[in-house]
Design a protein around this motif. Structure first.
Motif, PDB file in Angstrom:
ATOM      1  N   HIS A   1      -2.653   4.176  -0.358  1.00  0.00           N
ATOM      2  CA  HIS A   1      -1.507   4.448   0.523  1.00  0.00           C
ATOM      3  C   HIS A   1      -0.439   5.312  -0.140  1.00  0.00           C
ATOM      4  O   HIS A   1       0.653   5.467   0.402  1.00  0.00           O
ATOM      5  CB  HIS A   1      -0.886   3.128   0.987  1.00  0.00           C
ATOM      6  N   LYS A   2      -0.773   5.889  -1.290  1.00  0.00           N
ATOM      7  CA  LYS A   2       0.229   6.695  -1.993  1.00  0.00           C
ATOM      8  C   LYS A   2       0.551   8.005  -1.287  1.00  0.00           C
ATOM      9  O   LYS A   2       1.592   8.617  -1.547  1.00  0.00           O
ATOM     10  CB  LYS A   2      -0.214   6.978  -3.434  1.00  0.00           C
ATOM     11  N   GLY A   3      -0.335   8.439  -0.393  1.00  0.00           N
ATOM     12  CA  GLY A   3      -0.112   9.705   0.314  1.00  0.00           C
ATOM     13  C   GLY A   3       1.240   9.753   1.011  1.00  0.00           C
ATOM     14  O   GLY A   3       1.931  10.786   0.992  1.00  0.00           O
TER      15      GLY A   3
ATOM     16  N   GLU B   1      -1.160  10.790 -13.007  1.00  0.00           N
ATOM     17  CA  GLU B   1      -2.089  10.027 -12.184  1.00  0.00           C
ATOM     18  C   GLU B   1      -1.344   9.129 -11.200  1.00  0.00           C
ATOM     19  O   GLU B   1      -1.665   9.087 -10.009  1.00  0.00           O
ATOM     20  CB  GLU B   1      -2.993   9.174 -13.077  1.00  0.00           C
ATOM     21  N   ALA B   2      -0.338   8.424 -11.692  1.00  0.00           N
ATOM     22  CA  ALA B   2       0.380   7.467 -10.852  1.00  0.00           C
ATOM     23  C   ALA B   2       1.191   8.151  -9.755  1.00  0.00           C
ATOM     24  O   ALA B   2       1.325   7.614  -8.653  1.00  0.00           O
ATOM     25  CB  ALA B   2       1.293   6.608 -11.717  1.00  0.00           C
ATOM     26  N   TYR B   3       1.719   9.320 -10.048  1.00  0.00           N
ATOM     27  CA  TYR B   3       2.529  10.062  -9.075  1.00  0.00           C
ATOM     28  C   TYR B   3       1.708  11.097  -8.306  1.00  0.00           C
ATOM     29  O   TYR B   3       2.259  11.936  -7.592  1.00  0.00           O
ATOM     30  CB  TYR B   3       3.708  10.759  -9.764  1.00  0.00           C
ATOM     31  N   CYS B   4       0.387  11.017  -8.444  1.00  0.00           N
ATOM     32  CA  CYS B   4      -0.523  11.944  -7.741  1.00  0.00           C
ATOM     33  C   CYS B   4      -0.149  13.395  -8.002  1.00  0.00           C
ATOM     34  O   CYS B   4      -0.251  14.258  -7.112  1.00  0.00           O
ATOM     35  CB  CYS B   4      -0.505  11.651  -6.236  1.00  0.00           C
ATOM     36  N   ASP B   5       0.324  13.669  -9.218  1.00  0.00           N
ATOM     37  CA  ASP B   5       0.723  15.015  -9.655  1.00  0.00           C
ATOM     38  C   ASP B   5       1.723  15.658  -8.696  1.00  0.00           C
ATOM     39  O   ASP B   5       1.689  16.863  -8.451  1.00  0.00           O
ATOM     40  CB  ASP B   5      -0.504  15.915  -9.818  1.00  0.00           C
ATOM     41  N   ALA B   6       2.646  14.844  -8.176  1.00  0.00           N
ATOM     42  CA  ALA B   6       3.615  15.329  -7.190  1.00  0.00           C
ATOM     43  C   ALA B   6       4.879  15.908  -7.823  1.00  0.00           C
ATOM     44  O   ALA B   6       5.745  16.437  -7.112  1.00  0.00           O
ATOM     45  CB  ALA B   6       3.996  14.199  -6.235  1.00  0.00           C
ATOM     46  N   LEU B   7       5.010  15.817  -9.151  1.00  0.00           N
ATOM     47  CA  LEU B   7       6.223  16.290  -9.816  1.00  0.00           C
ATOM     48  C   LEU B   7       5.950  17.559 -10.620  1.00  0.00           C
ATOM     49  O   LEU B   7       4.821  17.830 -11.009  1.00  0.00           O
ATOM     50  CB  LEU B   7       6.771  15.204 -10.748  1.00  0.00           C
TER      51      LEU B   7
ATOM     52  N   GLU C   1      -2.595  -4.812   2.342  1.00  0.00           N
ATOM     53  CA  GLU C   1      -2.489  -3.738   3.347  1.00  0.00           C
ATOM     54  C   GLU C   1      -1.213  -3.909   4.181  1.00  0.00           C
ATOM     55  O   GLU C   1      -0.438  -2.975   4.367  1.00  0.00           O
ATOM     56  CB  GLU C   1      -3.706  -3.767   4.277  1.00  0.00           C
ATOM     57  N   LYS C   2      -1.023  -5.127   4.700  1.00  0.00           N
ATOM     58  CA  LYS C   2       0.148  -5.390   5.546  1.00  0.00           C
ATOM     59  C   LYS C   2       1.445  -5.193   4.767  1.00  0.00           C
ATOM     60  O   LYS C   2       2.420  -4.642   5.290  1.00  0.00           O
ATOM     61  CB  LYS C   2       0.083  -6.825   6.091  1.00  0.00           C
ATOM     62  N   ALA C   3       1.451  -5.657   3.526  1.00  0.00           N
ATOM     63  CA  ALA C   3       2.661  -5.561   2.712  1.00  0.00           C
ATOM     64  C   ALA C   3       3.018  -4.103   2.400  1.00  0.00           C
ATOM     65  O   ALA C   3       4.172  -3.692   2.552  1.00  0.00           O
ATOM     66  CB  ALA C   3       2.478  -6.348   1.417  1.00  0.00           C
ATOM     67  N   VAL C   4       2.026  -3.308   1.982  1.00  0.00           N
ATOM     68  CA  VAL C   4       2.289  -1.900   1.663  1.00  0.00           C
ATOM     69  C   VAL C   4       2.742  -1.135   2.912  1.00  0.00           C
ATOM     70  O   VAL C   4       3.647  -0.302   2.856  1.00  0.00           O
ATOM     71  CB  VAL C   4       1.043  -1.229   1.037  1.00  0.00           C
ATOM     72  N   LYS C   5       2.130  -1.450   4.049  1.00  0.00           N
ATOM     73  CA  LYS C   5       2.485  -0.738   5.290  1.00  0.00           C
ATOM     74  C   LYS C   5       3.924  -0.998   5.720  1.00  0.00           C
ATOM     75  O   LYS C   5       4.549  -0.163   6.374  1.00  0.00           O
ATOM     76  CB  LYS C   5       1.509  -1.112   6.400  1.00  0.00           C
ATOM     77  N   LEU C   6       4.472  -2.155   5.323  1.00  0.00           N
ATOM     78  CA  LEU C   6       5.879  -2.429   5.622  1.00  0.00           C
ATOM     79  C   LEU C   6       6.787  -1.423   4.918  1.00  0.00           C
ATOM     80  O   LEU C   6       7.777  -0.961   5.483  1.00  0.00           O
ATOM     81  CB  LEU C   6       6.252  -3.859   5.194  1.00  0.00           C
ATOM     82  N   SER C   7       6.446  -1.081   3.679  1.00  0.00           N
ATOM     83  CA  SER C   7       7.260  -0.106   2.951  1.00  0.00           C
ATOM     84  C   SER C   7       6.944   1.322   3.385  1.00  0.00           C
ATOM     85  O   SER C   7       7.797   2.206   3.287  1.00  0.00           O
ATOM     86  CB  SER C   7       7.080  -0.269   1.436  1.00  0.00           C
ATOM     87  N   VAL C   8       5.728   1.556   3.887  1.00  0.00           N
ATOM     88  CA  VAL C   8       5.385   2.888   4.424  1.00  0.00           C
ATOM     89  C   VAL C   8       6.246   3.193   5.652  1.00  0.00           C
ATOM     90  O   VAL C   8       6.611   4.349   5.902  1.00  0.00           O
ATOM     91  CB  VAL C   8       3.880   2.961   4.771  1.00  0.00           C
ATOM     92  N   LYS C   9       6.611   2.155   6.410  1.00  0.00           N
ATOM     93  CA  LYS C   9       7.472   2.351   7.585  1.00  0.00           C
ATOM     94  C   LYS C   9       8.818   2.966   7.201  1.00  0.00           C
ATOM     95  O   LYS C   9       9.390   3.753   7.948  1.00  0.00           O
ATOM     96  CB  LYS C   9       7.699   1.013   8.299  1.00  0.00           C
ATOM     97  N   ASP C  10       9.326   2.585   6.045  1.00  0.00           N
ATOM     98  CA  ASP C  10      10.583   3.172   5.555  1.00  0.00           C
ATOM     99  C   ASP C  10      10.418   4.671   5.358  1.00  0.00           C
ATOM    100  O   ASP C  10      11.306   5.466   5.687  1.00  0.00           O
ATOM    101  CB  ASP C  10      11.003   2.528   4.226  1.00  0.00           C
ATOM    102  N   VAL C  11       9.268   5.062   4.802  1.00  0.00           N
ATOM    103  CA  VAL C  11       8.995   6.492   4.577  1.00  0.00           C
ATOM    104  C   VAL C  11       8.902   7.224   5.911  1.00  0.00           C
ATOM    105  O   VAL C  11       9.443   8.323   6.065  1.00  0.00           O
ATOM    106  CB  VAL C  11       7.695   6.684   3.762  1.00  0.00           C
ATOM    107  N   GLU C  12       8.235   6.618   6.868  1.00  0.00           N
ATOM    108  CA  GLU C  12       8.100   7.245   8.198  1.00  0.00           C
ATOM    109  C   GLU C  12       9.458   7.447   8.842  1.00  0.00           C
ATOM    110  O   GLU C  12       9.725   8.496   9.460  1.00  0.00           O
ATOM    111  CB  GLU C  12       7.200   6.381   9.088  1.00  0.00           C
TER     112      GLU C  12
END
Length: 597
Positions: free
Chosen positions: A278-280, A491-497, A579-590
């Motif tokens: 879910h790091k995307g 690796e952890a930041y998916c080379d986003a920096l 899955e449910k727990a991570v998706k709660l924080s993904v909602k903040d990103v959305e």
């Protein structure tokens, strides 16, 4: 209505007056030595129970263990506070060495007690655990017996404990000494000031990129200058652990931290797998933040940069009142406890030189009090940190009626209570935002914590795992440590920096704590576990506090998988919960992406 003014400094004199020069404290330490000697005699003379009726000796030993361990924890908490408030307090440093000796002495006596537990015949053992006074301590005593079976002989374990004072623990103390002497020169408003590591790290939250960049350069230089000393400390800490593990026949470097956190490897791997998948969403957040700051990609020093046009400052008084207001919507006991913490000066928050970096909460079990340490500079993040540490303190308060030996909860569930309290405040901050800019800034502050748990903590876990694998083959140079850290961050930041912090292994104190190896993944576990609890709390409202306290009371007397099953009805080895727990924080990103279209 008159508002109480909350002071920025804590009160330690209520425990022992006079700080590191306290005569009362020196007498207290002398009494611990006497009690420890009595405990040692008691254990050495104790007969192994041959039947359930022969329990007086074991019962007396458990009582002595309870009393002396409580006193050592009380003294250790006091000294840790002295060291944190003034890194140049040399008397406190000497006292720390004394506490380490007492702790090692206790472990040596406990090694002997554990061998007595191992020697009890299985049928007798089971019967003993079913009867008072051992029935309420059944899990802890069974755990001690199992762990003792996996270790070396009492003589060898005693030698390890003794050598650890001037070896293992000394290397951790050396790191603290080096960090205490670090001064980071920084020019601001035409004046050059020498900042402590704690003061300097707050500059990474500045809205001015030039300030952040200049601080990053000064910060990097300061840690580079100490890299040889710090890498020696890390290598010898790692080498000591590996040699002990090898002697005990432990091949998996994660065995001890998993045992300490009372969790299975299956749970840990499932958690990281779900997070990685879910790091995307969080990479999207990082890319969007870069756009908002006018950058192609974020640098490491941009991660904490505010995106609002103005930096909102929150006074300490305002922060305390806001926390009280939000806690009151959850439950009365949490609110009343927090008010006492503020009014009775349980918190050291002053922004001044000489303090160690970071924040913590420590417990004084004999006094049924806690103390919180942090450096408050008025950022929204500081308010969240204060709520976080208050969550730790409340956890300790919730367990005040529990047997002392059933209060030693592991780090992963400790971070659950702190993160839960932090989320109450963070959610409320977003909802109560007065402007869209403020709402965006507060939402982003919340997302930053998710990024920290899913990416920053993951990088630490990846790095530490890689470090121990290489350390098996010999000393790992400072240059190689830089490479391992940068690889882990990529690796952890998916080379986003666009730029990372290779010296993070040197600046992050958690790698040098001798009490607990792998002081990283439990943070992420606690964060996600608390999300599940938080979701239930929202559904049930103020009626949930009683259930929440019941869960906290059980955190030190069962495995986390059993704790989750009993209080939440979930299986932590399965993907569903994570899955449910991570998706709660993904909602903040959305929500963030929608607001910043």
């Amino acid at each position: 209505m008159t508002t109480t003014t909350y002071e920025l400094t804590w009160d330690l004199d209520v425990f022992f007056e006079g700080g590191s020069s306290s005569k009362e404290f020196h007498t207290y330490l002398e009494n611990i030595e006497k009690e420890l000697e009595s405990f040692k005699t008691l254990v050495s003379e104790m007969s192994v129970p041959q039947s359930a009726s022969e329990k007086e000796g074991l019962s007396a030993a458990i009582d002595a263990f309870t009393a002396v361990s409580k006193k050592i924890r009380q003294s250790g908490a006091f000294v840790s506070c002295l060291q944190a408030q003034d890194m140049y307090d040399k008397k406190a440093t000497a006292l720390y060495g004394k506490i380490m000796q007492l702790s090692a002495g206790l472990q040596t006596v406990l090694t002997g007690l554990d061998q007595k537990l191992v020697s009890v015949e299985e049928t007798v053992w089971k019967q003993l655990l079913s009867e008072a006074p051992f029935d309420e301590l059944a899990y802890i005593l069974e755990e001690r017996r199992t762990r003792a079976n996996e270790k070396l002989s009492p003589e060898q374990e005693t030698l390890i404990n003794s050598l650890g004072i001037d070896g293992y623990h000394a290397w951790g103390q050396l790191y603290n000494t080096v960090v205490g002497n670090i001064k980071i020169p920084f020019e601001e408003n035409g004046e050059v000031k020498e900042l402590s590591a704690g003061q300097a790290s707050n500059k990474f939250a500045s809205s001015d990129r030039d300030t952040r960049k200049r601080m990053f350069e000064a910060w990097t230089k300061a840690w580079e200058e100490q890299a040889d000393y710090i890498s020696s400390s890390l290598n010898h800490l790692g080498g000591y652990r590996l040699n002990v593990y090898k002697a005990r026949g432990w091949e998996d470097i994660h065995k001890e931290p998993l045992d300490i956190n009372r969790m299975s490897k299956e749970t840990l791997e499932t958690m990281w797998d779900v997070i990685t998948e879910h790091k995307g969403a969080f990479v999207e957040y990082l890319d969007r933040k870069a756009q908002l700051l006018g950058l192609e990609k974020l640098s490491w020093y941009d991660l904490g940069a505010p995106i609002a046009k103005t930096e909102s400052k929150v006074s300490y008084q305002e922060g305390c009142e806001f926390i009280l207001d939000q806690f009151s919507k959850f439950g009365k006991e949490l609110t009343d406890f927090t008010r006492v913490s503020f009014e009775d000066r349980w918190i050291e928050a002053e922004d001044r030189a000489g303090k160690r970096p970071g924040g913590f909460c420590t417990s004084f079990p004999e006094s049924n009090q806690s103390r919180i340490f942090m450096t408050y500079s008025g950022t929204p993040s500081n308010v969240s940190t204060l709520a976080h540490e208050l969550g730790h303190a409340f956890h300790q308060h919730a367990m005040s009626g529990v047997h002392t030996l059933n209060r030693n909860y592991a780090m992963n569930v400790a971070e659950t209570a702190s993160t839960f309290a932090e989320m109450i405040v963070a959610d409320a901050s977003v909802k109560h935002a007065k402007t869209e800019d403020e709402r965006l800034a507060l939402l982003e502050d919340k997302i930053q914590r998710s990024v920290a748990f899913y990416m920053n903590i993951h990088a630490r876990f990846i790095f530490e795992t890689a470090f121990y694998e290489e350390r098996r083959n010999g000393i790992v140079s400072a240059e190689r440590l830089n490479e391992l850290m940068e690889q882990a961050q990529k690796e952890a930041y998916c080379d986003a920096l666009s730029e990372y912090e290779p010296q993070f292994w040197a600046s992050k104190m958690h790698f040098y704590l001798t009490q607990v190896p792998f002081y990283n993944f439990p943070y992420t576990f606690g964060y996600l576990f608390s999300l599940g609890i938080y979701a239930q709390a929202i559904e049930e409202g103020t009626d949930y506090e009683e259930k929440y306290i019941a869960l906290l009371k059980d955190t030190a007397s069962m495995k986390v998988e059993d704790l989750a099953q009993k209080h939440l009805g979930i299986d932590l080895t399965k993907r569903d919960f994570w899955e449910k727990a991570v998706k709660l924080s993904v909602k903040d990103v959305e929500e963030f992406l929608e607001l910043t279209k």
